[in-house]
Enzyme design. Sequence first.
Site, PDB file in Angstrom:
ATOM      1  N   GLY A   8      35.255  50.398 -18.362  1.00  0.00           N
ATOM      2  CA  GLY A   8      36.459  50.986 -18.444  1.00  0.00           C
ATOM      3  C   GLY A   8      37.254  50.918 -19.709  1.00  0.00           C
ATOM      4  O   GLY A   8      38.519  50.752 -19.768  1.00  0.00           O
ATOM      5  N   ALA A  10      38.379  52.951 -22.185  1.00  0.00           N
ATOM      6  CA  ALA A  10      39.367  53.787 -22.498  1.00  0.00           C
ATOM      7  C   ALA A  10      40.420  53.907 -21.422  1.00  0.00           C
ATOM      8  O   ALA A  10      41.432  54.722 -21.586  1.00  0.00           O
ATOM      9  CB  ALA A  10      38.734  55.212 -22.470  1.00  0.00           C
ATOM     10  N   MET A  13      43.863  49.302 -18.589  1.00  0.00           N
ATOM     11  CA  MET A  13      43.406  47.858 -18.619  1.00  0.00           C
ATOM     12  C   MET A  13      42.404  47.515 -19.638  1.00  0.00           C
ATOM     13  O   MET A  13      42.644  46.832 -20.885  1.00  0.00           O
ATOM     14  CB  MET A  13      43.187  47.122 -17.251  1.00  0.00           C
ATOM     15  CG  MET A  13      44.177  46.784 -16.657  1.00  0.00           C
ATOM     16  SD  MET A  13      45.181  45.506 -17.202  1.00  0.00           S
ATOM     17  CE  MET A  13      44.139  44.187 -17.687  1.00  0.00           C
ATOM     18  N   THR A 100      40.302  45.865  -7.985  1.00  0.00           N
ATOM     19  CA  THR A 100      40.757  45.770  -6.674  1.00  0.00           C
ATOM     20  C   THR A 100      40.488  46.932  -5.764  1.00  0.00           C
ATOM     21  O   THR A 100      39.739  47.694  -6.172  1.00  0.00           O
ATOM     22  CB  THR A 100      42.292  45.502  -6.782  1.00  0.00           C
ATOM     23  OG1 THR A 100      42.698  46.797  -7.207  1.00  0.00           O
ATOM     24  CG2 THR A 100      42.750  44.424  -7.649  1.00  0.00           C
ATOM     25  N   HIS A 155      53.877  49.438  -7.606  1.00  0.00           N
ATOM     26  CA  HIS A 155      53.074  49.721  -8.637  1.00  0.00           C
ATOM     27  C   HIS A 155      53.107  51.265  -9.123  1.00  0.00           C
ATOM     28  O   HIS A 155      53.719  52.045  -8.479  1.00  0.00           O
ATOM     29  CB  HIS A 155      51.468  49.546  -8.373  1.00  0.00           C
ATOM     30  CG  HIS A 155      51.148  48.059  -8.260  1.00  0.00           C
ATOM     31  ND1 HIS A 155      51.305  47.257  -7.225  1.00  0.00           N
ATOM     32  CD2 HIS A 155      50.571  47.289  -9.451  1.00  0.00           C
ATOM     33  CE1 HIS A 155      50.705  45.862  -7.668  1.00  0.00           C
ATOM     34  NE2 HIS A 155      50.505  45.981  -8.699  1.00  0.00           N
ATOM     35  N   LYS A 159      47.974  54.205  -9.146  1.00  0.00           N
ATOM     36  CA  LYS A 159      47.120  53.095  -8.671  1.00  0.00           C
ATOM     37  C   LYS A 159      46.571  53.834  -7.601  1.00  0.00           C
ATOM     38  O   LYS A 159      47.308  54.563  -6.658  1.00  0.00           O
ATOM     39  CB  LYS A 159      48.025  52.071  -8.317  1.00  0.00           C
ATOM     40  CG  LYS A 159      47.136  50.837  -7.732  1.00  0.00           C
ATOM     41  CD  LYS A 159      48.109  49.370  -7.652  1.00  0.00           C
ATOM     42  CE  LYS A 159      47.348  48.375  -7.036  1.00  0.00           C
ATOM     43  NZ  LYS A 159      46.163  48.078  -7.740  1.00  0.00           N
ATOM     44  N   THR A 166      46.773  42.059  -4.988  1.00  0.00           N
ATOM     45  CA  THR A 166      47.655  41.019  -5.058  1.00  0.00           C
ATOM     46  C   THR A 166      48.496  40.600  -3.913  1.00  0.00           C
ATOM     47  O   THR A 166      48.565  39.617  -3.377  1.00  0.00           O
ATOM     48  CB  THR A 166      48.486  41.023  -6.222  1.00  0.00           C
ATOM     49  OG1 THR A 166      47.604  41.324  -7.561  1.00  0.00           O
ATOM     50  CG2 THR A 166      49.309  39.816  -6.757  1.00  0.00           C
TER      51      THR A 166
END
Length: 267
Positions: A8, A10, A13, A100, A155, A159, A166
């Site tokens: 990932g 690009a 994160m 996640t 968020h 997302k 979390t």
Amino acid sequence: MIKVTVCGAAGRMGSRIIALSKDYLEIKIVGALESKNNPKVGSDAGVVAGIGDLGVKIVDDIERVIDNTDIVVNFTNPEATLEHLEIVRKYKKSMVIGTTGFSNEQLTKIQEIAKEIPIVLSPNMSIGVNLLFKILKDVAKVLGDDYDVEIVEAHHRMKKDAPSGTAIKMAKVIAEALGRNFDEVAVYARKGIIGERTKKEIGIQTIRAGDIVGEHTVIFGGLGERIEITHKASSRDTFARGALRAVLWLYGKPAGLYDMGDVLGIK
């Protein structure tokens, strides 16, 4: 020197992990991976991350870079993560997973693979959040069943999974501390005439808006008082630095499934 491949590369994160890796003299980015249809494939990973030419091209096949890699860092999606993990197992490397949204079946698969290779798996790499997991466990044990538990997470609009990993981990930590079965007590939405709140349920509510990096509030509501514990992330850099810290810790560890509590020594 720990040789790292970022999956990932690009993305939001991945690019920050690559950018901040320059602050860690023990870490060298040797591989960068993206999906086959990503327009950044073929570009230099450092240029994409905004730190200049690294001499590392973004590729779409992990087997092109895995042989020269010590640890793979993965913040992608559950399906891609498991595909990459199979290759990591094949080559006997290590993996840091911040992805996640895993199903119970997918988590079981990760646990099985961790018997053969070292893996750090955490829904949140923030030092503050992982300290909060420990605090929530202690608070829940003291308050017991006399306080209602509600979790609210927020968020950014992009997302894909909900609730956040979390928030789910927070609820599981609290449920375990209270001796409850998480799958039986988790409540994800309320609408209409639902009757009184049950004593043991743990509510998990989701907000998606704008560019919110990540906010989590746990409410312990009693009669006459309530306790609210909140963590707010203002930058993805806190997660990226946590992932890089996990890389430093994981290097040379034996096979096993670890989390950020292990990395930070706050189990």
